[in-house]
Design an enzyme around this catalytic site. Structure first.
Site, short mmCIF file in Angstrom:
data_model
loop_
_atom_site.label_atom_id
_atom_site.label_comp_id
_atom_site.label_asym_id
_atom_site.label_seq_id
_atom_site.Cartn_x
_atom_site.Cartn_y
_atom_site.Cartn_z
N HIS A 1 -5.91 -5.38 -3.03
CA HIS A 1 -6.74 -5.64 -1.84
C HIS A 1 -6.96 -7.13 -1.63
O HIS A 1 -7.74 -7.52 -0.78
CB HIS A 1 -8.06 -4.88 -1.95
CG HIS A 1 -7.92 -3.41 -1.72
ND1 HIS A 1 -8.96 -2.51 -1.83
CD2 HIS A 1 -6.84 -2.66 -1.36
CE1 HIS A 1 -8.52 -1.29 -1.55
NE2 HIS A 1 -7.24 -1.36 -1.27
N ARG B 1 0.83 -1.22 0.00
CA ARG B 1 0.00 0.00 0.00
C ARG B 1 0.86 1.26 0.00
O ARG B 1 0.52 2.27 -0.62
CB ARG B 1 -0.89 -0.04 1.26
CG ARG B 1 -1.84 1.12 1.37
CD ARG B 1 -2.68 0.97 2.64
NE ARG B 1 -3.65 2.02 2.77
CZ ARG B 1 -3.94 2.62 3.92
NH1 ARG B 1 -3.33 2.27 5.04
NH2 ARG B 1 -4.86 3.56 3.96
N HIS C 1 0.50 4.78 -2.15
CA HIS C 1 0.33 6.10 -1.53
C HIS C 1 1.52 7.01 -1.83
O HIS C 1 1.36 8.22 -1.85
CB HIS C 1 0.14 5.95 -0.02
CG HIS C 1 -1.25 5.53 0.37
ND1 HIS C 1 -1.91 6.03 1.46
CD2 HIS C 1 -2.11 4.66 -0.21
CE1 HIS C 1 -3.12 5.48 1.54
NE2 HIS C 1 -3.26 4.64 0.54
N ASN D 1 -3.35 8.75 5.45
CA ASN D 1 -2.15 7.97 5.79
C ASN D 1 -2.07 7.61 7.26
O ASN D 1 -1.07 7.02 7.71
CB ASN D 1 -0.88 8.73 5.39
CG ASN D 1 -0.57 8.57 3.91
OD1 ASN D 1 -0.88 7.52 3.33
ND2 ASN D 1 0.00 9.59 3.30
C1 HEM Z 1 -9.70 3.99 -4.94
C2 HEM Z 1 -8.60 3.36 -4.60
C3 HEM Z 1 -8.33 2.82 -3.23
C4 HEM Z 1 -8.97 3.05 -2.05
C5 HEM Z 1 -10.18 3.92 -1.80
C6 HEM Z 1 -8.28 2.29 -1.03
C7 HEM Z 1 -8.63 2.29 0.30
C8 HEM Z 1 -8.02 1.54 1.26
C9 HEM Z 1 -8.39 1.54 2.66
C10 HEM Z 1 -9.48 2.38 3.29
C11 HEM Z 1 -7.61 0.63 3.29
C12 HEM Z 1 -7.65 0.24 4.76
C13 HEM Z 1 -6.76 1.13 5.59
C14 HEM Z 1 -6.92 0.81 7.07
O1 HEM Z 1 -7.96 1.11 7.63
O2 HEM Z 1 -5.97 0.26 7.67
C15 HEM Z 1 -6.74 0.06 2.29
C16 HEM Z 1 -5.80 -0.89 2.54
C17 HEM Z 1 -4.94 -1.36 1.58
N1 HEM Z 1 -4.79 -0.92 0.29
FE1 HEM Z 1 -6.04 0.30 -0.67
N2 HEM Z 1 -7.26 1.61 -1.61
C18 HEM Z 1 -7.23 1.91 -2.95
C19 HEM Z 1 -6.34 1.45 -3.88
C20 HEM Z 1 -5.27 0.64 -3.61
C21 HEM Z 1 -4.26 0.29 -4.56
C22 HEM Z 1 -4.22 0.76 -6.01
C23 HEM Z 1 -3.38 -0.50 -3.89
C24 HEM Z 1 -2.10 -1.13 -4.40
C25 HEM Z 1 -1.45 -0.76 -5.49
C26 HEM Z 1 -3.88 -0.66 -2.54
C27 HEM Z 1 -3.32 -1.47 -1.59
C28 HEM Z 1 -3.82 -1.64 -0.32
C29 HEM Z 1 -3.32 -2.64 0.60
C30 HEM Z 1 -2.29 -3.71 0.29
C31 HEM Z 1 -4.01 -2.45 1.80
C32 HEM Z 1 -3.84 -3.23 3.12
C33 HEM Z 1 -2.93 -2.45 4.05
C34 HEM Z 1 -2.64 -3.15 5.36
O3 HEM Z 1 -3.11 -4.26 5.60
O4 HEM Z 1 -1.88 -2.55 6.16
N3 HEM Z 1 -5.00 0.07 -2.41
N4 HEM Z 1 -7.01 0.64 1.07
#
Ligand code: HEM
Length: 382
Positions: free
Chosen positions: A234, A105, A109, A136
């Protein structure tokens, strides 16, 4: 037309190696182009596409295909660099496997806010850096990147950028989560500007609909197919309850639930994430009755394995976030979700994923004599 305002951007041919044993495929090099000026708020994307951005500066991103990065950039200056990152990543994940999704992630970001320039690592005493942005607050893995950087500094001082370390760590996070291992391009240099507001503006919120998502991604020169592919990130990781509370409890402001969310899945989520109560969000207590510290998997049952089940989950339930479910509301993204969900082999998706990650990793990079290579990543900007 302003770069990033095109409906669909140019497809790329990049070296993909799904398995290190396979030979590289053909590569097409793209001409180098200078980096465009600072990007502005995606909220102003429409205005930008008409020709103006924040402060009147150009705000759309440099075309993703323009970055002069190369596979093996450190071959001459720090030949052990990628091996050292992988080795350190193995140790880091042995200690805490939940850092794999966090580091994946982090690359997203980093790239979406001022380009892939390591600026997410910078700190502000006034709490005004990217790290301090609401989007973040749940970011993890800063110490892991610093630990990898320290190891590389002992091997080859002032050589490998923080932006490249984040890109390589993201690749290895996927690989070490049983996903593909692709050739990552390197040669990025680090920026020294980090502004919380840019992160607030350039990262799509989880309640985005498909039109919003396409706007946020198109200004980074990423098209609908790229969106559908990159959302597969995700497949690993977890979310706190806050990003889904509106979807579960107050979707339209009438204390309702998102009708596109599968009721059985919603019921499970509600057990884990109770409704927010008045006053939640501003207390410092240890009480988790509102689910502040609870984490829910984004791909239930397979939250630490990078695979195709995220797509099956989205198709069957509408996914965890509204933005995940929004993939079903556009013919291109829906078609892609259906294709991957029904694929008998992960190969095609893994190939697409590698291409899309390489493309995202080219967003507004600094290179040549731009930016800097600093000895530590998390220095203070104020
Ligand atoms: C519209 C696009 C996106 C939205 C709205 C979004 C939103 C989110 C949110 C809300 C979380 C949870 C954060 C938390 O509460 O800990 C998350 C986690 C994550 N996102 Fe996204 N995301 C998006 C696109 C992406 C993209 C493009 C990637 C990778 C290239 C990505 C990779 C991840 C990963 C791997 C996690 C897990 C993080 C963890 O377990 O610590 N996301 N995302």
């Amino acid at each position: 037309m302003t770069p990033g305002c095109e409906a669909e951007s140019v497809e790329l041919i990049v070296p993909i190696r799904l398995n290190p044993a396979f030979p590289l495929e053909t590569r097409t090099n793209h001409p180098s182009k200078p980096r465009l000026g600072r990007r502005g708020a995606v909220a102003a994307a429409a205005a930008a596409c008409r020709g103006g951005g924040r402060g009147g500066e150009p705000r759309a991103s440099a075309p993703a295909e323009a970055a002069p990065l190369e596979v093996g950039f450190y071959g001459g200056t720090c030949p052990m660099a990628e091996e050292a990152v992988l080795d350190e990543m193995r140790l880091i994940l042995m200690e805490d496997k939940t850092l794999a999704p966090s580091l994946l992630r982090m690359h997203y970001h980093d790239c979406f806010v001022q380009g892939c320039d390591g600026s997410i690592m910078l700190k502000s005493r006034k709490k005004k850096a990217e790290r301090d942005a609401l989007s973040n607050r749940s970011m993890r893995g800063y110490n892991a990147i610093e630990r990898i950087k320290a190891r590389l500094e002992t091997l080859c001082p002032r050589t490998v950028s923080c932006a490249d370390i984040i890109a390589i760590a993201a690749r290895d996070a996927v690989f070490l989560s049983h996903g593909p291992r692709y050739d990552v391009e390197t040669g990025r240099r680090d920026g020294n500007v980090s502004v919380a507001e840019y992160a607030e503006n350039d990262l799509a919120p989880p309640d985005s609909n498909i039109v919003d998502v396409k706007t946020f991604f198109s200004v980074k020169s990423l098209n609908s197919k790229d969106i559908a592919i990159l959302f597969g990130c995700h497949s690993i990781g977890t979310s706190h309850c806050a990003p889904i509370q509106k979807r579960l409890y107050n979707f339209t402001g009438n204390m309702d639930q998102d009708p596109s969310l599968d009721p059985a899945y919603a019921a499970k989520l509600k057990k884990l994430c109770p409704p927010p109560r008045p006053g939640d969000g501003d207390d410092d207590d240890d009480d988790d009755s509102e689910g502040k510290t609870t984490k829910v998997p984004m791909d239930p049952g397979s939250g630490f394995t990078f695979d195709l089940s995220y797509y099956r989950h989205v198709l069957a339930t509408g996914g965890l976030f509204q933005s995940d479910g929004s993939l079903l509301n556009d013919p291109v993204t829906r078609g892609y979700v259906e294709k991957v969900a029904n694929a008998s082999s992960p190969d095609e998706y893994y190939h697409d994923f590698a291409e899309a990650m390489v493309k995202m990793g080219r967003t507004d990079v600094l290179y040549g004599d731009q930016g800097e290579i600093r000895p530590t990543c998390g220095v203070f900007v104020d």
